[in-house]
Enzyme design. Structure first.
Site, mmCIF file in Angstrom:
data_model
loop_
_atom_site.group_PDB
_atom_site.id
_atom_site.type_symbol
_atom_site.label_atom_id
_atom_site.label_comp_id
_atom_site.label_asym_id
_atom_site.label_seq_id
_atom_site.Cartn_x
_atom_site.Cartn_y
_atom_site.Cartn_z
ATOM 1 N N GLU A 1 -10.368 1.468 3.803
ATOM 2 C CA GLU A 1 -9.026 1.078 4.148
ATOM 3 C C GLU A 1 -8.966 -0.048 4.542
ATOM 4 O O GLU A 1 -9.520 -0.262 6.023
ATOM 5 C CB GLU A 1 -8.533 2.416 5.027
ATOM 6 C CG GLU A 1 -7.179 3.084 4.065
ATOM 7 C CD GLU A 1 -6.763 4.150 4.752
ATOM 8 O OE1 GLU A 1 -5.883 5.086 4.231
ATOM 9 O OE2 GLU A 1 -6.082 4.021 5.649
ATOM 10 N N HIS B 1 0.997 -0.547 0.023
ATOM 11 C CA HIS B 1 0.537 -0.277 -0.265
ATOM 12 C C HIS B 1 0.364 0.973 0.133
ATOM 13 O O HIS B 1 0.599 2.228 -1.382
ATOM 14 C CB HIS B 1 -0.574 0.079 1.921
ATOM 15 C CG HIS B 1 -1.995 0.951 1.700
ATOM 16 N ND1 HIS B 1 -2.695 1.520 0.327
ATOM 17 C CD2 HIS B 1 -1.590 2.309 2.438
ATOM 18 C CE1 HIS B 1 -2.856 3.096 1.291
ATOM 19 N NE2 HIS B 1 -2.173 3.340 2.410
ATOM 20 N N ARG C 1 4.629 10.194 -5.980
ATOM 21 C CA ARG C 1 6.611 10.436 -6.203
ATOM 22 C C ARG C 1 7.015 9.706 -7.125
ATOM 23 O O ARG C 1 7.808 8.243 -6.014
ATOM 24 C CB ARG C 1 6.830 10.054 -4.801
ATOM 25 C CG ARG C 1 6.454 11.669 -3.517
ATOM 26 C CD ARG C 1 7.901 11.122 -1.960
ATOM 27 N NE ARG C 1 7.057 10.350 -1.865
ATOM 28 C CZ ARG C 1 6.329 9.740 -1.239
ATOM 29 N NH1 ARG C 1 5.319 10.691 -0.366
ATOM 30 N NH2 ARG C 1 5.894 8.833 -0.687
#
Length: 436
Positions: free
Chosen positions: A201, A136, A145
């Site tokens: 989640e 994850h 990024r």
């Protein structure tokens, strides 16, 4: 003398051949066979206070009515030392077995699960959310990024932050979509309003049992002695709010509106048959000494299969079952072990209390369909998730119900499960002052 800690020992309570006089516990599909015996709190419509029970098949055994405990305080029970905790599990197992002399008396202490309300498993005082799901973390980091998805500290220190315990809710309780600030792409000023990128989640919850004294760290060799057991945990997230607010201090409104905890605590004792070695990928740094032990390397990981199911409002109206949208496994998803979380949390002197909750962070696998959040499954909303019946999603809509499931299965052991962790999204609240 057996040097193996009690919570790691395989004993008569794990015998896969054991049968119960509670017939539903012998169904191969049940999450709650006699080999499991998870703890939780329940009440019937006439009750004002919560009672402590153990799930067995489709029934709940009232521990006080069965004369196994003398209190309704779950947090008190959770702080038991390993020896009396093991003795309680043994007594439960022997009393619920087929042919047990306790059957006549304990039948009166059984309550059908369909007849009870299940609450939070205990009183949670403090809540810490970790970030141990490396797939994850890598996948989400890559969205923001691409050239450096994992920050330099990730493989050295268990990353976490302190969350809000007051907005923890039990499985089955609906919650409202949060309002908050977000910065739309290309905008120069933030907008305020209902979250547009609501997410789930897939996590496990770690519930602390034994406390420690402030200023006295828990060594990793004894860390699991302080853990009562595991639950399923859904840490709902407002991704658009989070993207705007999280620097420099991390999540705030994006995480504090609701987190759903499943009602049954599967103990470490029940999970003993599903332990496996904890390993790091070749070339990764070894944990620092305070986070390392021979026992953790030998059996620190736990083989727990995890799934996410989604049912839209339209699916529910049609009588259509929820669709599985993701699956993963705790052992392969987690970069840090439960014991490492406890040791790290206390190494600076922090005192843990019975009922404290750790969230593991999102537990995703590396492959397609193994993302534990919509953020991953839809690549940040760039791709569409197709559902049975022709509906699509990028993030959650009002009326959507998310169900987390977990099950341990291994050759030579009786399969056990965690029950469901379920929540439904309601429309965002208006801005009128809230009544107290």
């Amino acid at each position: 003398m057996n040097a193996t800690p009690l919570w790691l020992q395989i004993d008569e309570t794990h015998d896969p051949a054991l049968q119960s006089w509670v017939a539903s516990a012998n169904d191969p599909a049940t999450d709650f066979p006699i080999q499991n015996l998870p703890f939780g709190r329940f009440r019937e419509p006439r009750d004002g206070d919560w009672r402590i029970g153990v799930a067995i098949g489709d029934q709940v055994l009232d521990l006080r009515r069965a004369r196994l405990i003398d209190s309704a305080d779950m947090n008190r029970l959770m702080r038991l030392a390993p020896e009396p905790r093991h003795a309680l599990r043994l007594a439960l197992s022997r009393g619920l077995r087929a042919g047990s002399p306790s059957q006549a008396a304990w039948t009166e202490a059984l309550v059908p699960m369909r007849r009870v309300e299940l609450g939070l498993p205990c009183q949670v005082g403090d809540y810490t959310d970790f970030y141990i799901g490396i797939h994850h973390a890598t996948r989400v980091g890559r969205l923001f990024r691409p050239d450096n998805p994992l920050l330099p500290n990730y493989k050295w220190v268990p990353i976490g932050y302190h969350g809000r315990a007051s907005s923890l809710i039990p499985s089955g309780q609906d919650f409202r979509r949060p309002n908050g600030q977000s910065m739309p792409p290309g905008a120069t000023e933030p907008r305020f309003g209902p979250c547009q990128r609501l997410d789930h989640e897939l996590e496990l919850g770690v519930l602390i049992g034994r406390p420690n004294v402030m200023g006295e760290p828990i060594p990793i060799e004894r860390a699991e002695e302080h853990v009562f057991g595991l639950t399923l945990f859904n840490d709902w997230s407002a991704r658009d709010v989070q993207a705007w607010e999280y620097q420099p201090l991390g999540p705030f409104l994006s995480k504090n509106f609701a987190s759903t905890l499943s009602p049954w605590v599967v103990t470490l004792e029940a999970l003993a048959p599903f332990r496996q070695p904890f390993t790091r990928p070749e070339g990764d740094p070894a944990p620092l000494p305070y986070l390392d032990s021979a026992q953790q390397r030998a059996s620190g990981a736990i083989d727990i299969g995890l799934e996410v199911h989604l049912q839209t409002a339209a699916m529910a109206e049609r009588g259509q079952a929820p669709a599985r949208i993701a699956r993963s496994n705790f052992a392969s998803a987690a970069y840090w072990t439960i014991a490492q979380l406890v040791a790290h949390h206390t190494v600076g002197g922090c005192n843990l209390q019975p009922g404290d909750l750790f969230g593991t962070g999102t537990l995703s696998g590396p492959g397609e369909g193994e993302g534990g959040s919509m953020l991953e499954l839809t690549e940040g909303g760039k791709r569409v998730l197709e559902l049975p019946g022709g509906e699509t999603r990028t993030f959650l809509q009002d009326g959507d119900t998310v169900i987390l499931k977990a099950r341990c299965e291994r050759a030579g052991a009786r399969a056990i499960g965690f029950g469901d962790c379920r929540g439904t999204v309601l429309p965002a609240p208006g801005l009128a002052p809230a009544a107290v």
